[in-house]
Scaffold this motif. Structure first.
Motif: not given
Ligand SMILES: Cc1ncc(COP(=O)(O)O)c(C=O)c1O
Length: 493
Positions: A299-307
């Protein structure tokens, strides 16, 4: 066996729509909440205990739906502490702490509990002046005397972290100080050398305590900074409701007990916590912890990508800046508008009209909050709506004026506790300059006081507060939010 169309049939376990990720097996409070609310919804409960709504929704309506107290609903009043301790233990292990408590009163309560957990009234503590108002009131409650340390300044004018050297100097010149209190990441996502701060504090024989209200996700992906406990802090508070999918008000207070006494931590925590914690909030903290433990990295990997994608898109808009680089938490988006000439409040109004309220907007800044609950669709859509709003309100580039919260240079005349309880009077703003403030005054957000009890009301502070108000900012906690009058310590006769 094959399905029509030739695809192999997959045996699927039934997904519980009330726990779609199957977290309950690792989340004792969530499990208890699911059991209780199922029974309540099925009409199987006739509680002769609080809450007074008795699980009925025909009186005040749906607003109490899902409400279940920790004591008497998630488990019996005599046994619920066992469940709670189990859930808190799991959180302590996940963050590498020895002690953890779930708060239903936000990081506000956590900060105050940690202030009550160190030293004794009259002792000094080293504290960042970029602190949230909740910690300042914690100093009032605990009677601690702040030795202020100022953060460095980011090239944007926003606050960066406090330098380790600044804290070392303060500790050296105040050898009686009993703790160091820092906020990291700051409200605008700037981060510092917490490991260096921990070394400095420990060499001086005192604990490092970190307000990490915005950082419950840190440490759960290699692309994120470590969380404060992993960096060596002795305690941290974090709002589960800010960065994680938890109920509003949910927060965690975590500590290592080498330099902090667990019994004192418990006493301090309980001193200002409700005796009737919402089971719904505590269960949601438990669920968020179970989610982080299992799926946090993905989930944090996705958040990092989105940001990163949002940053890139916004940085491509002429005149728009986004806080970035070393010392900035990578999932925090702080959008700088001065170069595009758009007024943050006008942009915010368009975002609200589009159903996209943001955490903060002032003339020169917009701060949306991205969390592990966001997906590509939401963030892409938000970014496009934001860009369109900036274009609609584009104007001549201007020089940014940082919020007074970031520029305050306090002149402390009395310790906060003494000033809080001192006799006071109300005077007109013009007569207030040079007097000692009895009240805390903070533009909110970010809730960093411009004036704290015991500080001299300077002409600069007055002008900066008025300017922030004139630009549409909300001035909070002042007895007179119009700033026409101020509460000051009564002058000695
Ligand atoms: C740095 C900081 N600490 C503490 C708090 C208080 O958090 P809560 O709203 O969870 O009480 C806030 C709130 O915004 C904050 O920004």
């Amino acid at each position: 066996m094959t399905q029509a169309g030739g695809r192999p049939a997959v045996a699927t376990e039934a997904v519980d729509p009330r726990d779609p990720r199957g977290l309950r097996s690792d989340a004792p409070l969530l499990d208890a909440w699911l059991r209780f609310t199922e029974q309540a919804q099925a009409g199987l409960m006739t509680p002769m205990a609080v809450p007074g709504h008795k699980q009925r929704q025909d009186l005040t309506g749906a607003v109490t739906g899902g409400d279940a107290p920790l004591y008497g609903a998630l488990d019996t009043i005599k046994h619920a502490d066992v469940l709670l301790a189990d859930a808190e233990d799991r959180a302590a292990r996940l963050w590498g702490a020895d002690w953890c408590r779930f708060s239903v009163a936000g990081s506000t309560h956590g900060n105050q509990a940690l202030a009550l957990a160190v030293g004794s009234p009259g002792q000094e503590v080293i504290v960042t002046r970029c602190l949230h108002r909740s910690l300042l009131l914690g100093l009032v409650l605990a009677g601690l005397r702040p030795v202020w340390v100022q953060p460095e300044r980011h090239p944007s004018g926003l606050p960066a972290a406090v330098a380790v050297g600044t804290v070392r100097e303060a500790l050296a010149s105040h050898p009686g100080a009993c703790a160091v209190f820092l906020g990291d990441p700051s409200y605008v996502g700037t981060t510092g050398d917490l490991a260096g701060h921990a070394r400095a504090a420990h060499e001086a024989g005192v604990p490092l305590i970190v307000d990490a209200a915005w950082a419950a996700h840190l440490g759960f992906h290699p692309g994120l900074p470590p969380h404060a406990i992993a960096a060596g802090a002795d305690a941290m508070v974090t709002s589960a409701h800010k960065a994680l999918p938890a109920y509003t008000q949910g927060a965690l207070v975590l500590a290592r007990t080498g330099r902090l006494d667990p019994a004192r931590l418990d006493r301090a925590f309980e001193a200002t916590h409700t005796t009737s914690p919402a089971g719904t909030i505590t269960a949601s903290i438990d669920a968020a912890r179970a989610l982080l433990a299992r799926d946090g990295t993905a989930l944090c990997a996705r958040l990092l990508r989105l940001a990163a994608a949002a940053r890139q898109r916004l940085a491509g808009v002429p005149g728009v800046g986004v806080l970035d680089g070393a010392g900035v938490e990578p999932t925090k988006l702080v959008v700088l508008l001065a170069g595009a000439g758009a007024h943050g409040n006008a942009v915010e109004a368009d975002l609200i009209a589009a159903g996209m309220p943001v955490e903060m907007a002032d003339r020169d800044t917009i701060i949306p909050i991205l969390t592990i609950a966001d997906d590509e669709t939401a963030v892409d859509r938000f970014t496009e709506v934001l860009v369109a709003a900036i274009e609609r309100h584009r104007g001549a580039p201007r020089r940014p004026v940082p919020s007074p919260a970031w520029t305050v240079t306090p002149q402390m005349a009395l310790p906060p506790r003494e000033a809080f309880f001192a006799p006071n009077e109300t005077v007109g703003a013009d007569a207030a300059a040079g007097r000692i403030s009895a009240e805390l005054v903070a533009p909110y957000p970010p809730g960093v006081p411009v004036l704290a009890p015991g500080e001299i009301i300077t002409a600069e502070a007055l002008a900066a507060l008025r300017a922030a108000q004139a630009e549409g900012g909300r001035i909070a906690y002042a007895a007179d939010p119009t700033l026409a009058t101020f509460q000051v310590i009564t002058a000695a006769r």
